[in-house]
Enzyme design. Structure first.
Site, PDB file in Angstrom:
ATOM      1  N   ASN A 153      30.049 -21.778  -0.463  1.00 42.13           N
ATOM      2  CA  ASN A 153      30.207 -21.871   0.998  1.00 42.13           C
ATOM      3  C   ASN A 153      30.536 -23.278   1.472  1.00 42.13           C
ATOM      4  O   ASN A 153      31.350 -23.451   2.381  1.00 42.13           O
ATOM      5  CB  ASN A 153      28.978 -21.302   1.711  1.00 42.13           C
ATOM      6  CG  ASN A 153      27.721 -22.088   1.440  1.00 42.13           C
ATOM      7  OD1 ASN A 153      27.482 -22.525   0.309  1.00 42.13           O
ATOM      8  ND2 ASN A 153      26.922 -22.291   2.453  1.00 42.13           N
ATOM      9  N   GLU A 252      17.499 -24.216  -3.928  1.00 47.31           N
ATOM     10  CA  GLU A 252      17.864 -24.117  -2.506  1.00 47.31           C
ATOM     11  C   GLU A 252      18.494 -22.743  -2.341  1.00 47.31           C
ATOM     12  O   GLU A 252      19.607 -22.504  -2.822  1.00 47.31           O
ATOM     13  CB  GLU A 252      18.876 -25.206  -2.125  1.00 47.31           C
ATOM     14  CG  GLU A 252      18.418 -26.634  -2.428  1.00 47.31           C
ATOM     15  CD  GLU A 252      17.414 -27.175  -1.426  1.00 47.31           C
ATOM     16  OE1 GLU A 252      16.955 -26.404  -0.556  1.00 47.31           O
ATOM     17  OE2 GLU A 252      17.072 -28.361  -1.532  1.00 47.31           O
ATOM     18  N   CYS A 286      23.901 -21.616   4.799  1.00 48.76           N
ATOM     19  CA  CYS A 286      22.547 -21.091   4.575  1.00 48.76           C
ATOM     20  C   CYS A 286      21.668 -21.287   5.798  1.00 48.76           C
ATOM     21  O   CYS A 286      20.675 -20.582   5.969  1.00 48.76           O
ATOM     22  CB  CYS A 286      21.925 -21.772   3.371  1.00 48.76           C
ATOM     23  SG  CYS A 286      21.860 -23.566   3.538  1.00 48.76           S
ATOM     24  N   GLU A 465      14.954 -31.484  -1.460  1.00 49.19           N
ATOM     25  CA  GLU A 465      15.920 -32.516  -1.812  1.00 49.19           C
ATOM     26  C   GLU A 465      16.179 -33.319  -0.551  1.00 49.19           C
ATOM     27  O   GLU A 465      15.699 -32.989   0.525  1.00 49.19           O
ATOM     28  CB  GLU A 465      17.198 -31.896  -2.389  1.00 49.19           C
ATOM     29  CG  GLU A 465      16.916 -31.150  -3.703  1.00 49.19           C
ATOM     30  CD  GLU A 465      18.170 -30.732  -4.480  1.00 49.19           C
ATOM     31  OE1 GLU A 465      19.262 -31.256  -4.199  1.00 49.19           O
ATOM     32  OE2 GLU A 465      18.039 -29.876  -5.362  1.00 49.19           O
TER      33      GLU A 465
HETATM   34  P1  NAD Z   1      25.231 -16.808  -5.836  1.00 49.19           P
HETATM   35  O1  NAD Z   1      23.781 -16.845  -6.082  1.00 49.19           O
HETATM   36  O2  NAD Z   1      25.975 -15.545  -6.015  1.00 49.19           O
HETATM   37  O3  NAD Z   1      25.974 -17.863  -6.792  1.00 49.19           O
HETATM   38  C1  NAD Z   1      25.624 -19.226  -6.785  1.00 49.19           C
HETATM   39  C2  NAD Z   1      26.051 -19.827  -8.098  1.00 49.19           C
HETATM   40  O4  NAD Z   1      25.270 -19.270  -9.134  1.00 49.19           O
HETATM   41  C3  NAD Z   1      27.516 -19.571  -8.469  1.00 49.19           C
HETATM   42  O5  NAD Z   1      28.048 -20.744  -9.055  1.00 49.19           O
HETATM   43  C4  NAD Z   1      27.400 -18.472  -9.501  1.00 49.19           C
HETATM   44  O6  NAD Z   1      28.468 -18.423 -10.426  1.00 49.19           O
HETATM   45  C5  NAD Z   1      26.115 -18.880 -10.193  1.00 49.19           C
HETATM   46  N1  NAD Z   1      25.435 -17.810 -10.933  1.00 49.19           N
HETATM   47  C6  NAD Z   1      25.403 -16.488 -10.627  1.00 49.19           C
HETATM   48  N2  NAD Z   1      24.646 -15.837 -11.540  1.00 49.19           N
HETATM   49  C7  NAD Z   1      24.188 -16.767 -12.412  1.00 49.19           C
HETATM   50  C8  NAD Z   1      23.374 -16.723 -13.576  1.00 49.19           C
HETATM   51  N3  NAD Z   1      22.849 -15.574 -14.031  1.00 49.19           N
HETATM   52  N4  NAD Z   1      23.109 -17.877 -14.241  1.00 49.19           N
HETATM   53  C9  NAD Z   1      23.614 -19.037 -13.789  1.00 49.19           C
HETATM   54  N5  NAD Z   1      24.419 -19.150 -12.704  1.00 49.19           N
HETATM   55  C10 NAD Z   1      24.692 -18.025 -12.023  1.00 49.19           C
HETATM   56  O7  NAD Z   1      25.415 -17.405  -4.384  1.00 49.19           O
HETATM   57  P2  NAD Z   1      26.767 -17.518  -3.554  1.00 49.19           P
HETATM   58  O8  NAD Z   1      27.163 -16.153  -3.114  1.00 49.19           O
HETATM   59  O9  NAD Z   1      27.721 -18.366  -4.337  1.00 49.19           O
HETATM   60  O10 NAD Z   1      26.293 -18.387  -2.293  1.00 49.19           O
HETATM   61  C11 NAD Z   1      25.758 -17.838  -1.135  1.00 49.19           C
HETATM   62  C12 NAD Z   1      24.250 -17.926  -1.179  1.00 49.19           C
HETATM   63  O11 NAD Z   1      23.840 -19.268  -1.361  1.00 49.19           O
HETATM   64  C13 NAD Z   1      23.593 -17.486   0.118  1.00 49.19           C
HETATM   65  O12 NAD Z   1      22.452 -16.743  -0.198  1.00 49.19           O
HETATM   66  C14 NAD Z   1      23.189 -18.784   0.785  1.00 49.19           C
HETATM   67  O13 NAD Z   1      22.112 -18.716   1.670  1.00 49.19           O
HETATM   68  C15 NAD Z   1      22.833 -19.610  -0.415  1.00 49.19           C
HETATM   69  N6  NAD Z   1      22.903 -21.034  -0.097  1.00 49.19           N
HETATM   70  C16 NAD Z   1      21.737 -21.725   0.046  1.00 49.19           C
HETATM   71  C17 NAD Z   1      21.778 -23.081   0.384  1.00 49.19           C
HETATM   72  C18 NAD Z   1      20.539 -23.897   0.574  1.00 49.19           C
HETATM   73  O14 NAD Z   1      20.654 -25.112   0.612  1.00 49.19           O
HETATM   74  N7  NAD Z   1      19.378 -23.301   0.709  1.00 49.19           N
HETATM   75  C19 NAD Z   1      23.003 -23.697   0.556  1.00 49.19           C
HETATM   76  C20 NAD Z   1      24.171 -22.950   0.398  1.00 49.19           C
HETATM   77  C21 NAD Z   1      24.112 -21.604   0.067  1.00 49.19           C
HETATM   78  O1  6OD Z   2      23.352 -30.619   4.630  1.00 51.31           O
HETATM   79  C1  6OD Z   2      22.879 -30.495   3.507  1.00 51.31           C
HETATM   80  O2  6OD Z   2      22.487 -31.451   2.835  1.00 51.31           O
HETATM   81  C2  6OD Z   2      22.736 -29.177   2.922  1.00 51.31           C
HETATM   82  N1  6OD Z   2      22.099 -29.095   1.746  1.00 51.31           N
HETATM   83  C3  6OD Z   2      23.259 -28.108   3.561  1.00 51.31           C
HETATM   84  C4  6OD Z   2      23.170 -26.801   3.094  1.00 51.31           C
HETATM   85  C5  6OD Z   2      23.874 -25.826   3.693  1.00 51.31           C
HETATM   86  C6  6OD Z   2      23.831 -24.480   3.238  1.00 51.31           C
HETATM   87  O3  6OD Z   2      24.756 -23.711   3.259  1.00 51.31           O
END
Ligand code: NAD
Ligand code: 6OD
Length: 484
Positions: A153, A252, A286, A465
């Site tokens: 994202n 995260e 997120c 973090e």
């Molecule tokens: P995802 O969990 O599908 O994938 C994230 C990463 O994990 C990708 O690089 C994927 O290839 C990898 N992955 C998937 N399965 C794996 C495994 N078994 N072993 C190792 N790696 C693996 O997430 P997404 O769809 O790419 O991203 C969207 C999600 O991320 C949403 O839930 C969003 O809330 C979350 N997100 C959280 C934050 C935060 O800071 N809290 C920030 C951005 C996105």
């Molecule tokens: O702003 C940041 O440092 C951060 N970790 C943002 C995360 C956004 C999630 O999609």
């Protein structure tokens, strides 16, 4: 056609197979991506280990801080290349991506240079029996070989949020970008190389999760710690995979974030803020708001104004300066978002606007577009109000009292972010402090101070973090105790 290779020990390396990288704005292929097999992941981890055992392992804080600043300067110089890669992979509007994603990448490196340069050594003078004393001081050491798994994202922003502190602390890192967004991590390899980051300190392995580079990396026996940003479901699986080796982890994860709007809020500011917090990056942050609790006397007015703002968003080509909103990342994700909208309908929601795939002209007809969508009529017991959708959607819900609003906002298994909209100073502090989340904003959203802690409660993650909190993950500490 672009070609994205793995970056191992300072060199670009082909994989045994390649997969297609799709531009979500058009649905057309923009690159071939070389997938790393287990052997290439092994080589990447080995090159990181070798860097740590070589000159990099003896680098000083001052040297690393200078290096981070050179990287930031090089990011500024290569901003157009990073932007092109990021936009081709995500379909984001260019102007926003330049101002947020690319600018934040450079800021992440400068910020962690400042933080590391200012870091002191924690020490305690201890009184012992018979008037003796002991001096305790805590030495920070690099964690070692760090595996970083990044989502699609905010690919560059979140990647550099991990790479900058990892390098600042003297680690070597192997990153696995999302299969949806391999571009910016690959361009970053060229940038780090040009800035003088030694071979092996930054490695990129491309591929998917289970059975591919992601799993090979997180289960690798020579990885010393795993930092993961992504969905809660994937994170939970990685936790299980890492557990037998008892390595430090940082997670995260997802969110189902609330906004609380009180009747005393400045409505112009609030509508503008909510429009950002619901629809920024097409709802794929997120921290985005998916639940909006609105005090009953202003419920109709806020709902109507939000609908108006949603309908004024311009979905369109990334290069068009009038575009406010891009596509969602993939056909699969478009389907997931629309399935949730259908679930909202079946649960009895009243759709106020949106709810369909968007049509945005012939050139973008193959892209993955979703109309900005708002509904009312559902409550916290409805599944679509509890699960993260991660798209341009939100449910609007009225409330009557402050304590009810706090209870509704906190009634979630997640706990990443919340936003409170009010002009009452005491209520602002009171309610923000009661939010069970990692970040509670008041009259703003996604205002990021990079030295502040970032992370989530509950299903939103483990650890913090940001600023010095990142140093806690990216270092191991030895307390030296000297009897004087
Ligand atoms: P995802 O969990 O599908 O994938 C994230 C990463 O994990 C990708 O690089 C994927 O290839 C990898 N992955 C998937 N399965 C794996 C495994 N078994 N072993 C190792 N790696 C693996 O997430 P997404 O769809 O790419 O991203 C969207 C999600 O991320 C949403 O839930 C969003 O809330 C979350 N997100 C959280 C934050 C935060 O800071 N809290 C920030 C951005 C996105
Ligand atoms: O702003 C940041 O440092 C951060 N970790 C943002 C995360 C956004 C999630 O999609």
């Amino acid at each position: 056609m672009r070609e994205y290779k793995n970056f191992i020990d300072g060199r670009f390396v082909e994989g045994p197979e390649a997969f297609a990288d799709i531009d979500p704005a058009t649905g057309r292929q923009v690159a071939w991506v070389h997938e790393a097999d287990a052997g290439l992941v092994d080589r990447a981890v080995a090159s990181a280990r070798a860097a740590l055992e070589g000159a990099w392992g003896r680098s000083t804080v001052a040297e690393r801080c200078s290096l981070l600043r050179r990287v930031a300067d090089e990011i500024d110089r290569r901003a157009d290349d990073l932007l092109a890669a990021e936009v081709a992979d995500t379909g984001k509007p260019e102007a926003g991506a330049r101002a947020l994603d690319v600018a934040r990448a450079a800021a992440n490196f400068r910020s962690f240079a400042d933080i590391m340069a200012a870091e002191g050594v924690e020490s305690f003078l201890q009184d012992l029996p018979a008037g003796q004393q002991a001096l305790n001081y805590a030495l920070r050491k690099p964690l070692g070989v760090v595996a970083a798994i990044v989502p699609w994202n905010l690919p560059l922003l979140l990647l550099t949020w991990k790479v900058a502190p990892a390098i600042a602390c003297g680690n070597a890192i192997v990153v696995k970008p999302s299969e949806e967004t391999p571009g910016s991590a690959t361009v970053l390899a060229e940038i780090l190389d040009a800035a003088g980051v030694p071979s092996g300190v930054y490695n990129v392995v491309h591929g998917f999760g289970a059975g591919s580079a992601g799993q090979h990396l997180t289960t690798h026996p020579d990885v010393d710690g795993v930092t993961f940003t992504g969905s809660t479901a994937t994170g939970a699986g990685i936790m299980r995979a890492v557990a037998p080796r008892v390595r430090p982890v940082s997670f995260e994860l997802g969110g189902k974030n609330a906004a609380v709007v009180f009747a005393d809020a400045d409505l112009d500011e609030t509508i503008a803020g909510l429009t950002r917090s619901i629809f920024a990056n097409t709802g794929q942050v997120c921290l985005c708001t998916e639940r909006v609790y609105i005090e009953r006397p202003i419920f109709e007015e806020v709902s109507a104004r939000l609908v108006d703002a949603a309908q004024k968003l311009r979905l369109g080509a990334p290069a068009d300066p009038a575009t406010t909103t891009g596509p969602v990342i993939s056909h699969g994700h478009q389907q997931k978002v629309l399935d949730y909208v259908e679930l909202a309908r079946r649960s009895g929601a009243t759709l106020l606007t949106g709810g369909e795939p968007a049509t945005v002209g012939d050139e973008l007809a193959g892209g993955f577009w979703v109309e900005p969508t708002l509904w009312t009529g559902l409550g916290n017991d409805d599944r679509v109000m509890r699960e993260e959708v991660f798209g341009p959607v939100a449910g609007l819900v009225p409330f009557d009292t402050e304590s009810e609003a706090v209870a509704l906002a906190n009634d979630t298994d997640y706990g990443l972010a919340a936003a409170v909209w009010t002009t009452d100073l005491r209520r602002a502090h009171r309610v923000a402090g009661r939010m069970e989340v990692g970040i509670a904003w008041v009259n703003t959203w996604f205002t990021r101070e990079l030295r502040s802690p970032f992370g989530g409660f509950g299903l939103s993650g483990v650890g913090r973090e940001g600023g010095r909190h990142s140093l806690d993950f990216y270092t191991e500490t030895t307390n030296v105790c000297v009897a004087l």
